[in-house]
Scaffold this active site. Sequence first.
Site, PDB file in Angstrom:
ATOM      1  N   ARG A 235       0.861  -1.178   0.000  1.00  0.00           N
ATOM      2  CA  ARG A 235       0.000   0.000   0.000  1.00  0.00           C
ATOM      3  C   ARG A 235       0.899   1.230   0.000  1.00  0.00           C
ATOM      4  NH1 ARG A 235      -2.219  -3.533   3.923  1.00  0.00           N
ATOM      5  NH2 ARG A 235      -4.319  -4.268   3.401  1.00  0.00           N
ATOM      6  N   LYS A 260      -2.314  -2.083   7.659  1.00  0.00           N
ATOM      7  CA  LYS A 260      -3.735  -1.830   7.852  1.00  0.00           C
ATOM      8  C   LYS A 260      -4.292  -2.760   8.920  1.00  0.00           C
ATOM      9  CE  LYS A 260      -7.996  -1.220   5.220  1.00  0.00           C
ATOM     10  NZ  LYS A 260      -8.625  -1.289   3.887  1.00  0.00           N
ATOM     11  N   HIS A 324      -2.432   2.167  -5.792  1.00  0.00           N
ATOM     12  CA  HIS A 324      -3.111   0.951  -5.357  1.00  0.00           C
ATOM     13  C   HIS A 324      -3.365  -0.002  -6.526  1.00  0.00           C
ATOM     14  CE1 HIS A 324      -4.576  -0.628  -1.584  1.00  0.00           C
ATOM     15  NE2 HIS A 324      -5.602  -1.196  -2.224  1.00  0.00           N
ATOM     16  N   ARG A 327      -0.646  -2.493  -6.606  1.00  0.00           N
ATOM     17  CA  ARG A 327      -0.851  -3.556  -5.614  1.00  0.00           C
ATOM     18  C   ARG A 327      -1.860  -4.589  -6.147  1.00  0.00           C
ATOM     19  NH1 ARG A 327      -1.202  -4.888   0.047  1.00  0.00           N
ATOM     20  NH2 ARG A 327      -3.331  -5.321   0.716  1.00  0.00           N
ATOM     21  N   HIS A 350      -4.111  -9.505   4.100  1.00  0.00           N
ATOM     22  CA  HIS A 350      -5.567  -9.577   4.263  1.00  0.00           C
ATOM     23  C   HIS A 350      -5.907 -10.463   5.452  1.00  0.00           C
ATOM     24  CE1 HIS A 350      -6.305  -8.591  -0.268  1.00  0.00           C
ATOM     25  NE2 HIS A 350      -6.077  -7.520   0.460  1.00  0.00           N
ATOM     26  N   TYR A 359      -9.638 -11.276  -6.471  1.00  0.00           N
ATOM     27  CA  TYR A 359      -8.706 -11.275  -7.600  1.00  0.00           C
ATOM     28  C   TYR A 359      -8.963 -12.420  -8.573  1.00  0.00           C
ATOM     29  CZ  TYR A 359      -6.316  -7.739  -4.895  1.00  0.00           C
ATOM     30  OH  TYR A 359      -6.033  -6.604  -4.187  1.00  0.00           O
TER      31      TYR A 359
END
Length: 381
Positions: A235, A260, A324, A327, A350, A359
């Site tokens: 990120r 995050k 982003h 990424r 994640h 994805y």
Amino acid sequence: MSKYKTITLKHLFIGGQKQIGLQFYPDKVIHAMIKTLPDPKWSTAFGMVYLPNTQANLDLIYHTFKGIAWVNGATFYAKKSRAKGFTPESVNCFRKRVMADGYRTCPESYLRKLELKHYAFNTSQTYINMFELFINHYSEYDLLSINEEMIREYLHALVLENKSTSYINQMINSIKFYYEIVEEMPNRFYSIERPRKKESLPKVISLEEVQDIITNTNNLKHKCIVCLLYSSGLRRGELLNLKLEDIDSKRMVIKILDGKGGRDRLTVLSESVLVDLRRYFLIWRPHTYLFEGKPNVKYSAESVSKIIKIAAAKAGIKKRITPHMLRHSFATHLLENGTDLRYIQSLLGHSSPKTTEVYTHVAVNNIQLIKSPIELLNLKN
């Protein structure tokens, strides 16, 4: 014990006072025991019995129903936050503001709780700004007197203003933070509905477009920035927070600290990128952060976006390219090349595999193997 002998504790606000709501299926035994509690009352609006919210009453409820019914207080008590990455100065700047007369600022208790919970600056800023919009809409009301219907009316007004789903969810989060975390009433507004989140696909670019962007960067520093974003799936904020010691060339990994959600992780360090990083270090000599605007001051987010925008324009790419998207492209290209989804989840940081599964909808390797039925037709040019 019958499976129905369960009492769920709820936060209520009745008559200007915090109350403990007792929610349960009709049961003669529970009704009889309720009558032994001090001055229980019935709320028609909430459809449950309630008592004043005091520690003595809480203790008495658990003691009274011990061995008779299970008292479920799971949602009654505020959950602890695991968020990290906070700096005290971030919230303190909101105390130093000079605001117009009549503007209702975020309560000190709100700011203090953000500090105690170590919320990241971006989250704190969003919560404060959102909550101030809300409390200034209801500026003539005491905060604890605002009820569920008033919140619904406010959220409906945002819908009519065509505010995005993300915006409305952020508003709900800021409001719930006050009542659930600051005022420790975690389920007072438990029935507030959230808007259905739009399931949008991540925006991805091709390998060739990534190559063209990297080729058209202005200098070695810019090249390293773009290459790290793409090659490690970072990120933008994670890239800017990287310190020199986070690059582990012996194990060929990059340490992401306070990502995050406050999560730490490792991601891959490309050998070709490491070569460029070593050359970059010898020329630019950063002090603390890997990428600095001034000595010991991290590079700005706007500068990173500008680097990619200029490189994409020089490459003749018409669509808007963001950090982003690199990424997203990292994850998609890994998936297309056969990397297990679980490893991609770990590299991206994640918490849920469902987030990574998106994805699979943009990976084209399997789609390219499918022949359209139009190919079966005998069409002439």
